[in-house]
Scaffold this motif. Structure first.
Motif, PDB file in Angstrom:
ATOM      1  N   GLY A  83       0.431  -1.460  -0.112  1.00 44.73           N
ATOM      2  CA  GLY A  83       0.143  -0.079   0.281  1.00 44.73           C
ATOM      3  C   GLY A  83       0.760   0.892  -0.309  1.00 44.73           C
ATOM      4  N   ARG A 135      -7.794   5.539 -11.056  1.00 49.33           N
ATOM      5  CA  ARG A 135      -7.549   5.119  -9.492  1.00 49.33           C
ATOM      6  C   ARG A 135      -6.281   6.430  -8.649  1.00 49.33           C
ATOM      7  NH1 ARG A 135      -7.390  -0.281  -8.240  1.00 49.33           N
ATOM      8  NH2 ARG A 135      -5.483  -0.267  -7.285  1.00 49.33           N
ATOM      9  N   LYS A 158      -4.903  -4.162  -7.088  1.00 46.87           N
ATOM     10  CA  LYS A 158      -5.635  -4.567  -6.022  1.00 46.87           C
ATOM     11  C   LYS A 158      -6.778  -3.384  -6.342  1.00 46.87           C
ATOM     12  CE  LYS A 158      -3.057  -5.217  -2.563  1.00 46.87           C
ATOM     13  NZ  LYS A 158      -1.690  -4.112  -1.471  1.00 46.87           N
ATOM     14  N   ALA A 159      -7.511  -3.867  -4.955  1.00 52.71           N
ATOM     15  CA  ALA A 159      -8.276  -2.276  -4.661  1.00 52.71           C
ATOM     16  C   ALA A 159      -7.952  -1.251  -3.798  1.00 52.71           C
ATOM     17  CB  ALA A 159      -9.812  -3.499  -3.917  1.00 52.71           C
ATOM     18  N   ILE A 160      -8.345  -0.172  -4.061  1.00 54.07           N
ATOM     19  CA  ILE A 160      -8.282   0.703  -3.727  1.00 54.07           C
ATOM     20  C   ILE A 160      -8.354   0.629  -2.048  1.00 54.07           C
ATOM     21  CG2 ILE A 160      -8.922   3.170  -3.231  1.00 54.07           C
ATOM     22  CD1 ILE A 160      -7.500   2.862  -5.787  1.00 54.07           C
ATOM     23  N   ASN A 161      -7.843   1.204  -1.038  1.00 52.73           N
ATOM     24  CA  ASN A 161      -8.115   1.235   0.419  1.00 52.73           C
ATOM     25  C   ASN A 161      -7.792   2.548   0.303  1.00 52.73           C
ATOM     26  OD1 ASN A 161      -7.621   1.442   2.897  1.00 52.73           O
ATOM     27  ND2 ASN A 161      -6.550  -0.670   2.981  1.00 52.73           N
ATOM     28  N   LYS A 162      -9.198   3.496   0.530  1.00 49.19           N
ATOM     29  CA  LYS A 162      -9.296   4.553   0.877  1.00 49.19           C
ATOM     30  C   LYS A 162      -8.447   5.141   2.145  1.00 49.19           C
ATOM     31  CE  LYS A 162     -13.356   5.438  -1.604  1.00 49.19           C
ATOM     32  NZ  LYS A 162     -14.585   5.825  -1.869  1.00 49.19           N
ATOM     33  N   ASP A 163      -8.267   4.537   3.551  1.00 54.34           N
ATOM     34  CA  ASP A 163      -8.050   4.433   4.794  1.00 54.34           C
ATOM     35  C   ASP A 163      -6.873   4.610   4.733  1.00 54.34           C
ATOM     36  OD1 ASP A 163     -10.545   4.755   6.274  1.00 54.34           O
ATOM     37  OD2 ASP A 163     -10.440   2.663   6.409  1.00 54.34           O
ATOM     38  N   ASP A 164      -5.832   3.293   4.202  1.00 49.22           N
ATOM     39  CA  ASP A 164      -4.374   3.853   3.642  1.00 49.22           C
ATOM     40  C   ASP A 164      -4.403   4.933   2.647  1.00 49.22           C
ATOM     41  OD1 ASP A 164      -1.483   2.426   3.216  1.00 49.22           O
ATOM     42  OD2 ASP A 164      -2.237   2.177   1.077  1.00 49.22           O
TER      43      ASP A 164
END
Length: 276
Positions: free
Chosen positions: A13, A95, A42-48
């Protein structure tokens, strides 16, 4: 201030990459948007991403450079591969809106016996279909070594692509030192002349980033084999001149040398020590 970083793995990430950059005394970095050999991202990790953006602002980590997978060939003779390239780049740029204000680099591709003119036409058509007026990412064409039927081994080819892009304000060039050396541009002995030629053909205002790599091959080999800084045919003195050159030193530099994190840290330190 010298802005320099290395290529980092995106598997953990954005926040992890930001922390690794700080670990090696970098203030920018490059990463692949997905597996370099292709596949789904990979799926977007908004918190990361939120945590990374905070870190990047606090530590002045900018601009980051996303690199398209090597399998992206915008000028393939196969329509299915061209469609894959278009869908991949469009997805990557969508993205990257989560981390606005950065850059996206890609290899123009190989025309595979279709000819340079056909290849350039396919590349420019694809980019024109993807770019949007509201996007916040600059798309960079990378200078190539001229291996086989690669597009981008000559400055004239990159210029012709740029000439055909409608939203040209969203475009730029990433100069790879290994590639231009292997392509026949003697940056070791004639750096000023190469930059003058670049300016005359493309325009230095379009140069947005530098891939800082030595080469395992002699000038004009057209092979593209990266070496650690100072351990190839280009030589360490050249890289010291590059990071201090008045028209280059304000650009971000990205290492793609065959290194682990410790090796990147050593090269970054070498360049920082030589920076005026």
């Amino acid at each position: 201030m010298l802005r320099i970083g290395s290529h980092l793995s995106s598997s953990k990430g954005y926040l992890s990459m930001g922390k690794e950059a700080l670990q090696i005394n970098a203030n920018t970095f490059q990463f692949f948007t997905r597996n370099p050999r292709g596949g789904n991202a990979k799926a977007i990790n908004k918190d990361d991403i939120k945590c990374f953006l905070s870190l990047a602002e606090n530590e002045n980590i900018t601009p980051i450079l996303a690199h398209a997978p090597y399998t992206l060939n915008a000028c393939s003779a196969d329509p299915a591969l061209r469609d894959f390239a278009k869908r991949t780049m469009a997805d990557d740029l969508a993205r990257l809106e989560y981390t606005p204000g950065n850059m996206y680099n890609f290899h123009p591709g190989s025309h595979v016996k279709q000819g340079v003119e056909v290849g350039i036409s396919y590349i420019s058509e694809m980019i024109n279909e993807i770019l949007t007026p509201e996007q916040h990412t600059i798309v960079l064409l990378e200078t190539m070594a001229g291996k086989g039927s690669e597009i981008g081994g000559r400055f004239e080819e990159l210029k012709e692509i740029l000439n055909r892009i409608e939203l040209s304000q969203h475009m730029g060039i990433c100069l790879d030192t290994c590639h231009v050396w292997d392509g026949g541009y003697d940056i070791a002995n004639h750096l000023d002349e190469v930059l003058t030629e670049f300016d005359k053909i493309i325009g230095l205002q379009h140069l947005k980033a530098i891939h800082l790599n030595d080469s395992m091959n002699p000038l004009g080999a057209h092979k593209d084999r990266h070496a650690k800084l100072g351990e190839g045919h280009i030589g360490l003195d050249t890289f010291k001149r590059i990071v201090n050159h008045p028209v280059l030193k304000s650009l971000p530099f990205y290492l793609e040398t065959p290194n682990n994190l410790d090796g990147y840290a050593r090269e970054i330190q070498m360049m920082r020590e030589s920076s005026i």
